[in-house]
Each structure stands twice: as structure tokens, then as C-alpha cells.
Design a protein around this motif. Structure first.
Motif, PDB file in Angstrom:
ATOM      1  N   LYS A   1      42.744  11.922   3.985  1.00 41.68           N
ATOM      2  CA  LYS A   1      43.225  11.502   2.530  1.00 41.68           C
ATOM      3  C   LYS A   1      42.124  10.518   1.857  1.00 41.68           C
ATOM      4  O   LYS A   1      42.085  10.842   0.479  1.00 41.68           O
ATOM      5  CB  LYS A   1      44.549  10.620   2.990  1.00 41.68           C
ATOM      6  N   GLN A   2      41.398  10.019   2.691  1.00 33.58           N
ATOM      7  CA  GLN A   2      40.565   8.880   1.880  1.00 33.58           C
ATOM      8  C   GLN A   2      39.505   9.742   0.988  1.00 33.58           C
ATOM      9  O   GLN A   2      39.319   9.364  -0.148  1.00 33.58           O
ATOM     10  CB  GLN A   2      39.760   8.237   2.953  1.00 33.58           C
ATOM     11  N   ALA A   3      39.194  10.923   1.519  1.00 36.57           N
ATOM     12  CA  ALA A   3      38.179  12.043   0.744  1.00 36.57           C
ATOM     13  C   ALA A   3      38.971  12.565  -0.458  1.00 36.57           C
ATOM     14  O   ALA A   3      38.322  12.380  -1.436  1.00 36.57           O
ATOM     15  CB  ALA A   3      37.734  13.085   1.799  1.00 36.57           C
ATOM     16  N   GLU A   4      40.112  12.826  -0.212  1.00 36.27           N
ATOM     17  CA  GLU A   4      40.775  13.320  -1.742  1.00 36.27           C
ATOM     18  C   GLU A   4      40.944  12.212  -2.462  1.00 36.27           C
ATOM     19  O   GLU A   4      40.686  12.302  -3.795  1.00 36.27           O
ATOM     20  CB  GLU A   4      42.250  13.675  -1.020  1.00 36.27           C
ATOM     21  N   ASP A   5      41.096  11.110  -2.033  1.00 35.84           N
ATOM     22  CA  ASP A   5      41.377   9.654  -2.871  1.00 35.84           C
ATOM     23  C   ASP A   5      40.300   9.476  -3.603  1.00 35.84           C
ATOM     24  O   ASP A   5      40.155   9.215  -4.827  1.00 35.84           O
ATOM     25  CB  ASP A   5      41.963   8.495  -2.132  1.00 35.84           C
ATOM     26  N   ASN A   6      38.834   9.601  -2.917  1.00 31.47           N
ATOM     27  CA  ASN A   6      37.647   9.660  -3.790  1.00 31.47           C
ATOM     28  C   ASN A   6      37.575  10.595  -5.096  1.00 31.47           C
ATOM     29  O   ASN A   6      37.002   9.963  -5.896  1.00 31.47           O
ATOM     30  CB  ASN A   6      36.577   9.737  -2.718  1.00 31.47           C
ATOM     31  N   ILE A   7      38.060  11.670  -4.854  1.00 33.77           N
ATOM     32  CA  ILE A   7      38.042  12.677  -5.831  1.00 33.77           C
ATOM     33  C   ILE A   7      38.957  12.005  -6.871  1.00 33.77           C
ATOM     34  O   ILE A   7      38.486  11.752  -8.170  1.00 33.77           O
ATOM     35  CB  ILE A   7      38.453  14.261  -5.458  1.00 33.77           C
TER      36      ILE A   7
ATOM     37  N   GLU B   1      40.238   9.247  -7.724  1.00 31.69           N
ATOM     38  CA  GLU B   1      39.477   7.835  -8.275  1.00 31.69           C
ATOM     39  C   GLU B   1      38.325   8.291  -9.077  1.00 31.69           C
ATOM     40  O   GLU B   1      38.474   7.874 -10.305  1.00 31.69           O
ATOM     41  CB  GLU B   1      39.068   6.923  -6.994  1.00 31.69           C
ATOM     42  N   THR B   2      37.487   8.887  -8.656  1.00 34.75           N
ATOM     43  CA  THR B   2      36.123   9.399  -9.661  1.00 34.75           C
ATOM     44  C   THR B   2      36.869  10.087 -10.892  1.00 34.75           C
ATOM     45  O   THR B   2      36.392   9.584 -12.089  1.00 34.75           O
ATOM     46  CB  THR B   2      35.198  10.296  -8.800  1.00 34.75           C
ATOM     47  N   ILE B   3      37.879  10.975 -10.622  1.00 29.38           N
ATOM     48  CA  ILE B   3      38.035  11.491 -12.079  1.00 29.38           C
ATOM     49  C   ILE B   3      38.828  10.684 -12.980  1.00 29.38           C
ATOM     50  O   ILE B   3      38.638  10.737 -14.113  1.00 29.38           O
ATOM     51  CB  ILE B   3      38.996  12.740 -11.619  1.00 29.38           C
ATOM     52  N   LYS B   4      39.383   9.679 -12.234  1.00 30.87           N
ATOM     53  CA  LYS B   4      40.323   8.809 -12.953  1.00 30.87           C
ATOM     54  C   LYS B   4      39.344   7.918 -13.847  1.00 30.87           C
ATOM     55  O   LYS B   4      39.460   7.513 -15.135  1.00 30.87           O
ATOM     56  CB  LYS B   4      41.209   7.762 -12.192  1.00 30.87           C
ATOM     57  N   GLU B   5      38.194   7.399 -13.190  1.00 32.36           N
ATOM     58  CA  GLU B   5      37.187   6.315 -13.846  1.00 32.36           C
ATOM     59  C   GLU B   5      36.511   7.291 -14.951  1.00 32.36           C
ATOM     60  O   GLU B   5      35.856   6.500 -15.666  1.00 32.36           O
ATOM     61  CB  GLU B   5      36.455   5.655 -12.792  1.00 32.36           C
ATOM     62  N   GLY B   6      36.332   8.431 -14.608  1.00 30.56           N
ATOM     63  CA  GLY B   6      35.214   9.344 -15.705  1.00 30.56           C
ATOM     64  C   GLY B   6      34.081   9.010 -15.589  1.00 30.56           C
ATOM     65  O   GLY B   6      33.337   8.264 -14.653  1.00 30.56           O
ATOM     66  N   ASN B   7      33.225   9.457 -16.477  1.00 36.28           N
ATOM     67  CA  ASN B   7      31.945   8.961 -16.608  1.00 36.28           C
ATOM     68  C   ASN B   7      31.016   9.471 -15.358  1.00 36.28           C
ATOM     69  O   ASN B   7      30.046   8.770 -15.036  1.00 36.28           O
ATOM     70  CB  ASN B   7      31.688   7.606 -16.884  1.00 36.28           C
TER      71      ASN B   7
END
Ligand code: HEM
Ligand code: HEM
Ligand code: SF4
Ligand code: SF4
Lengths: 410, 210
Positions: A102-108, A110-116
Motif C-alpha cells: 500500500k505504501q508504494a501505491e500511495d507514493n504514486i 501522492e506524486t500524481i497529486k503534487e504534480g511537477n
């Protein structure tokens, strides 16, 4: 000048035991790869120092063998390339990340949400069976998450995509005939989904890590973190091909320095080619003498990559240098276009009981049939008594004779 | 056909020359082409490529010249005749060839006994000769599309994209060579099936009376 190590990059270098000298040497090497003069090395070094503030990135794998990851990561002595790549902070990197589940999935997410961020995509996009040919993890509701959905989401949010390796470029070997997985390249998929994020393609199977490094450096050097500026200031070359799944024309961006000339043009064995000194058989004296591999199937003349210049494994060697004919992995649809690898021309896929046929065999059959037909015809002409002075000639066209018989023109 | 005299009016010297140039270039191109396709003996690649690159320009110039000359040179209107008219009229299918195509095919399939009335050339013959024109230019196009100095030019690169890459272009170039080989086999056979007098006029410019 008191230009002693400073900034994050030098900390990294110091930790890895890389001298500043080595670092600058590498910078001029990258300058050459980018098609710049060596004088650009200090500029590159400066860009890397500045860039040391870490750029978020995702490394996603589609239908891949992780060979490109291997190509990237397989260095037993840490070197400058690895360090430069560490300027990208990979929040997700399937093969080598510590996070899991789950942590790995969350990393994706999160990154998508933050953009850039920069998306690096390795492997083909497997669209077969409605995308169910590749599933990674679950969605919130527990239903399986398709690889295509992950890519679509990530690519939409990313500033730019670097599609690494032949599979990400146009489906690679995964998309070779008959392509049951419905594999295609990233650009073809994004076109299909109407996602306009710019894509830069790094060819070969696997991709050459130095070319990826050069792209990262180029980003830090000219882009000012803006993909539009990056595209404008980077020498790109486009190639168009017809995707086998969507049937659409897909236009690919490549760094020009990577695909600007053929392997054959830069090959150190080219002298042997011109002299007509060829290897006809592996294990022969000719092979030992390092002769040209054209006759044993080298696809260098048809393959547009910079392999002989950049070389592989941190510039140690490359395919032809190590004695293997180029199999054309830097080209489009490279397996179908280059197999069998040890034959001069690729075979044509005739399907059915004919299977794969070499053009030479087809030609020989056609030529043979024509010759046989002419001999048979000649015998017929002789039997009909036409040889010598030719046949008796008609006195009027048959058409006219018929017309006359019917009474001619009114 | 044979049976008729073969006069110089049928093939004026300039077309005897263009035919010679064409033949020599074709031999050079096919030979060097075979060698480039698969170097069957060592030590010749540089020469083979040089030969190919030389002959390819010559054959293009020669063909283009042959076409232009067709509008200025006069040739015989019929085999075995000394009456002449502008060559292009005799080269293209004309009134005399009308309604004769299927009869010619039938003749060669032994479905009729008598020879078919034709003009300078029969309808089948004209089609074959004329087909070599676009075919030669097409071969030039596919050739330039795999030729280092020109392959990246948009005009040639577009064709390479269309056929799915440089490998396919090479295969097409190779196949067109075989079309030329088969054409030449049939052509040399049909031209000389009755006797060798047609060859005497086209190669040696020597007239014969039958
Ligand atoms: C008319 C203009 C022509 C041009 C511009 C042309 C050009 C070329 C070029 C550039 C190559 C590749 C050479 C290399 O990469 O080293 C080639 C190869 C070849 N050419 Fe031509 N050529 C022409 C006509 C012909 C003709 C008339 C024939 C045969 C009758 C022919 C037969 C071949 C063959 C068999 C190859 C080797 C193909 C392979 O297997 O790779 N070419 N030609
Ligand atoms: C084996 C070699 C060849 C022989 C023996 C040969 C023989 C002849 C003969 C006898 C003619 C005159 C036909 C007639 O008046 O009935 C002719 C004309 C012609 N041949 Fe050939 N030929 C040869 C090779 C070729 C090749 C390689 C080509 C082209 C690919 C070619 C293209 C033509 C054309 C276009 C004509 C019409 C001449 C004109 O109007 O300028 N020939 N040939
Ligand atoms: S080994 Fe391959 S790339 Fe090198 S000269 Fe020979 S054919 Fe060209
Ligand atoms: S030399 Fe040819 S086979 Fe080797 S990596 Fe380059 S393109 Fe691929």
C-alpha cells in the motif's frame, strides 16, 4: 579558484568517493553525447549543482523485462551517472524501491497529486484484453488496477514523459507479431487517450543509460523546469510510424543526437565493410580479425542510433565491438523488421503454412518459374513452326475482320 | 515481327546508344546490387558500391534523355518500313495497336495461328517497354531512400515511413531488381525468338532483310 566541492551534488560525490576531476570528465562526456562542445562541461556541472535540489519522478514499468532498469542500475562501482540520476528522486521504482504494498501505491498517488514530476516509463503499454493483460495492485474499491489506467493517470499529471527502451517507444519485442498482449508504445497510447503531455523517446533494447542521463542533464540545463522550454531548446528529431493496434500514425520525439545517424556510419568496422572484408561464419579467422559483420546479419546500415559513439556499459564496448552483429534494436518494430538476426534481410511473415520466408527465396522461385516458363514457351514456338521467319501474318485485325463480316460501318 | 526487314529507321543510332547504355547500366546495377545484397566473394564492396552509385546516375540520365529524344527523333512507323514519324507517336500505344491486346496474348498462348498486326511494336510490347519507365524511376526512388546522403531528405524519408522502415525499403529495392531481371529475360527471349536479326539492329545497327 576556490571552487571546492559545495552543494548537494558534491556531498553525494564525496560520499561515493568520486573526485571532482572525474565529475568534470563525465560532464564533458555528457556534453559530447548532447552534441555540445567540451566547453559546455562547466555549464553542465553548474546545472547539476543547481539541480541537486532533487526533482520528483516516477519510474513505472509496463510490459517489460526490467532490462532497462538493469541497464540503468547495473553498476558495481558507483559512478557519476548513478549520482546524476539520483538527482531525480524516484518516489516509485518497482524494481529497486524499498517501499512495498500500500505504501508504494500511495507514493504514486501522492506524486500524481503534487504534480511537477517527470515520468519515466519502461516497457510496453499492454492494452490487450481490455487492458487486463497487465494489472498492478488494486483500486480503492478493491477491483484490480490496470497498467493502462496507472499510465494514463500518471502521464496526465506529469510535466513530461521519458519513455525508455524500445518497448516504451513503440511496443518493442512485446508488440512483435502476433502481439497477443495488444502492446503499444507510450506515445501511441497517449495519442489514443488524448493525453498531450510531451514524450521523449530513448530507443534500444535496453535503452542506453547515458542517453537518459543526457536527457536529465538537458532538462536541468535548459528547461528551467518548463517542458515547453525543454522541447523548444532540445534538438529533437521526429519519426512517424503506423501503430499496429490503433492503426493511427504516431509521431515520436527523439533526441537528435541519439538517432541522427546510422550505426553503419559510425562503425569502427566500416573500413572492413568498404574493403569487402566480411565475417561469413562465426568462429572463423575472419571473425578473429574483427571483420565487418554485414554477411552475418548486421543491421547497422538500417539502424539509426548512436551506439558506436556512446557505446555501452559506461562506454566500455557495444554490440559490434564485442563481436555481435547489430540486431537493430534501436529501430521501429525492431523484431519483425530485423528477424532473423543473423540474416542480411528480414523474413516476410506470410502466415499460414508458408510461415516466415526470406525475400531471396521468393525471388529465386519467381526467377526460376519465369525461366522455366520461357523454356517451355520456346519449345512451343518451335513446335508451332514459328521459329525462323515468324508466323504467317494476318492481313487485317481480327476486330476489323469481324466488323466487316457484320457489314462494317453503317 | 520477324519476317519483316529490320531497318535503321526503326532504331536510329541515338536509340541504339541509349539501349546500349541502358543494358550496360542494368548489368552493372544488377551485378553490384547482388553483391551489395550479399557479398559472395571478398574484397569488392567499395568497388560494387561505387559501380552502383555511378550507374544509377547514368541510367536515370539515360532514361530521361531517351524520353526527351522521343519528342524530337523520328523513327519508323512500322517494323520493316522506312517511313518515319516522331518517335513518341510510335512509342506510345496508337490506333494500330487498338483491339490487338487480347489477340496478342492469344497468339503467345498458342490460341491463334496468325501473327498479330502491330505498329512498330505490338501492344504487349509497348506496355512492357513503357512500364520500364516508371519502374526505373521507382527503383531510383527506393534506391535514394536507402542511400546515405539522401535517405533523410523528407521526400525519401516519407516513403520509408510509408513502407514501414529502411529494411522494408531495401527489400522492395531488391524485389524491383528481380522485376527487371524477369523483364529482361522475357524481353530478350521475345525479341530474339524468331531469329537474331532484331538484336543485330539494336546492338550492331546492322540492317537485315527478314
Ligand atoms: C536507378 C537508380 C538506383 C539507385 C539510386 C540505387 C541505389 C541503391 C543504393 C543506395 C543501394 C544501397 C547500397 C548500400 O547501402 O551500400 C542499393 C542497393 C541495391 N540495389 Fe540499387 N539503385 C538503383 C538501381 C538499381 C537497379 C536498376 C537494380 C537492379 C537491377 C538495383 C539493385 C540493387 C540491389 C539488389 C541492392 C542490394 C539491396 C540489399 O539487399 O540490401 N538497384 N541501390
Ligand atoms: C539481354 C539483353 C537484351 C537484349 C538481347 C535486348 C534486345 C532488344 C531488341 C532486339 C530490341 C528491339 C526490339 C524490336 O525492335 O523488336 C530492344 C528494344 C528495347 N529494349 Fe532491349 N534488350 C536487352 C536488354 C534490355 C534491358 C536490360 C532493358 C531495360 C531494362 C531493355 C529495354 C528495351 C527497351 C525499352 C526497348 C525499346 C527500345 C527503344 O524504343 O528505345 N532491353 N531490346
Ligand atoms: S559491422 Fe555492421 S555497422 Fe559495422 S560496418 Fe559492418 S555492417 Fe556496418
Ligand atoms: S548496436 Fe544495434 S543491437 Fe546493439 S544496442 Fe545498438 S541498435 Fe541495439
Amino acid at each position: 579558484m576556490a571552487q571546492e566541492a559545495h552543494g548537494a551534488i558534491y556531498d553525494l560525490l564525496a560520499v561515493r568517493g568520486v573526485s571532482r576531476r572525474d565529475f568534470l570528465k563525465y560532464c564533458s562526456y555528457i556534453a559530447a553525447t548532447l552534441g555540445l562542445s567540451e566547453a559546455a562541461a562547466p555549464q553542465i556541472a553548474a546545472a547539476l549543482e543547481k539541480g541537486a535540489k532533487l526533482k520528483p519522478a516516477l519510474w513505472l514499468n509496463g510490459g517489460s523485462c526490467t532490462g532497462c532498469t538493469e541497464s540503468m542500475a547495473q553498476v558495481d562501482t558507483p559512478d557519476v551517472a548513478t549520482i546524476v540520476l539520483e538527482l531525480l528522486s524516484f518516489n516509485y521504482f518497482e524494481t529497486i524501491m524499498a517501499a512495498a504494498g500500500k505504501q508504494a501505491e500511495d507514493n504514486i498517488a501522492e506524486t500524481i497529486k503534487e504534480g511537477n514530476f517527470i515520468l519515466v516509463y519502461e516497457g510496453s503499454v499492454m492494452t490487450g484484453q481490455d487492458g487486463n493483460t497487465l494489472i498492478v495492485g488494486n483500486k480503492e474499491d478493491g477491483s484490480p488496477k490496470k497498467g493502462t489506467e496507472i499510465l494514463a493517470e500518471a502521464a496526465t499529471a506529469a510535466q513530461a514523459v521519458i519513455s525508455v527502451g524500445a518497448c516504451a517507444v513503440d511496443g518493442g519485442w512485446v508488440a512483435a507479431y502476433p502481439n497477443p498482449a495488444g502492446a503499444m508504445g507510450v506515445q501511441a497510447f497517449l495519442d489514443k487517450e488524448g493525453i498531450a503531455t510531451p514524450v521523449v523517446n530513448i530507443p534500444c533494447c535496453p535503452m542506453n543509460p547515458e542517453w537518459v542521463v543526457a536527457m536529465v542533464v538537458q532538462w536541468l540545463l535548459v528547461a528551467d523546469d518548463d517542458p515547453a522550454v525543454f522541447l523548444e531548446k532540445t534538438a529533437l528529431l521526429t519519426k512517424t510510424y503506423k501503430d499496429g493496434i490503433t492503426g493511427a500514425d504516431v509521431t515520436l520525439n527523439y533526441p537528435e543526437y541519439v538517432v541522427g545517424s546510422t550505426i553503419h556510419d559510425n562503425c569502427p568496422r566500416r573500413g572492413h565493410f568498404e574493403n569487402g572484408e566480411f565475417v561469413s561464419e562465426f568462429g572463423s579467422a575472419e571473425e578473429a580479425m574483427g571483420y565487418c559483420l554485414y554477411k552475418v546479419g548486421c543491421k547497422g546500415p538500417q539502424t539509426f542510433t548512436q551506439c558506436p559513439v556512446t557505446r555501452w556499459n559506461r562506454s566500455v564496448s557495444w554490440c559490434v565491438n564485442s563481436g555481435a552483429p547489430c540486431i537493430g534494436c534501436g529501430g521501429l518494430n525492431w523484431v519483425d523488421n530485423n528477424a532473423p538476426f543473423f540474416k542480411r534481410l528480414s523474413s516476410m511473415q506470410m502466415g499460414g503454412s508458408l510461415g516466415n520466408v526470406q525475400p531471396g527465396s521468393v525471388a529465386a522461385v519467381v526467377g526460376g518459374v519465369a525461366a522455366a516458363a520461357l523454356v517451355a514457351h520456346g519449345l512451343g514456338m518451335k513446335a508451332a513452326g514459328r521459329i525462323g521467319d515468324g508466323p504467317p501474318m494476318e492481313t487485317a485485325k481480327k476486330y476489323d475482320r469481324k466488323r466487316m463480316a457484320k457489314g462494317g460501318d453503317k | 515481327m520477324a519476317g519483316q526487314p529490320h531497318y535503321r529507321e526503326a532504331h536510329p543510332l541515338v536509340f541504339v546508344m541509349t539501349h546500349w547504355v541502358n543494358l550496360i547500366c542494368m548489368i552493372m546495377l544488377a551485378f553490384s546490387g547482388f553483391y551489395i545484397h550479399f557479398p559472395f566473394f571478398p574484397g569488392f564492396m567499395g568497388v560494387a558500391r561505387g559501380m552502383h552509385f555511378f550507374a544509377m546516375y547514368v541510367i536515370i540520365i539515360n532514361l530521361t534523355f531517351r524520353i526527351v529524344a522521343a519528342f524530337t527523333v523520328k523513327t519508323a512507323t512500322d517494323l520493316g518500313s522506312r517511313e518515319v514519324d516522331t518517335d513518341i507517336k510510335n512509342w506510345l500505344p496508337q490506333e494500330k495497336n487498338k483491339h490487338q491486346f487480347f489477340e496478342t496474348v492469344k497468339y503467345y498462348l498458342f490460341l491463334r495461328k496468325e501473327g498479330v498486326i502491330s505498329a512498330k511494336y505490338g501492344s504487349l510490347q509497348k506496355m512492357a517497354y513503357l512500364a520500364t519507365i516508371p519502374l526505373t524511376y521507382l527503383q531510383a526512388y527506393t534506391g535514394f531512400a536507402i542511400y546515405g546522403p539522401t535517405m533523410k531528405g523528407g521526400f525519401f524519408a516519407a516513403g520509408t515511413t510509408l513502407v514501414g522502415g529502411p529494411m522494408n525499403m531495401r527489400i522492395i529495392h531488391y524485389f524491383i531488381m528481380w522485376v527487371f531481371i524477369v523483364f529482361t529475360m522475357i524481353h530478350a527471349y521475345l525479341a530474339n525468338i524468331y531469329n537474331f536479326n532484331p538484336s543485330k539492329i539494336i546492338f550492331a545497327w546492322k540492317e537485315t532483310d527478314h
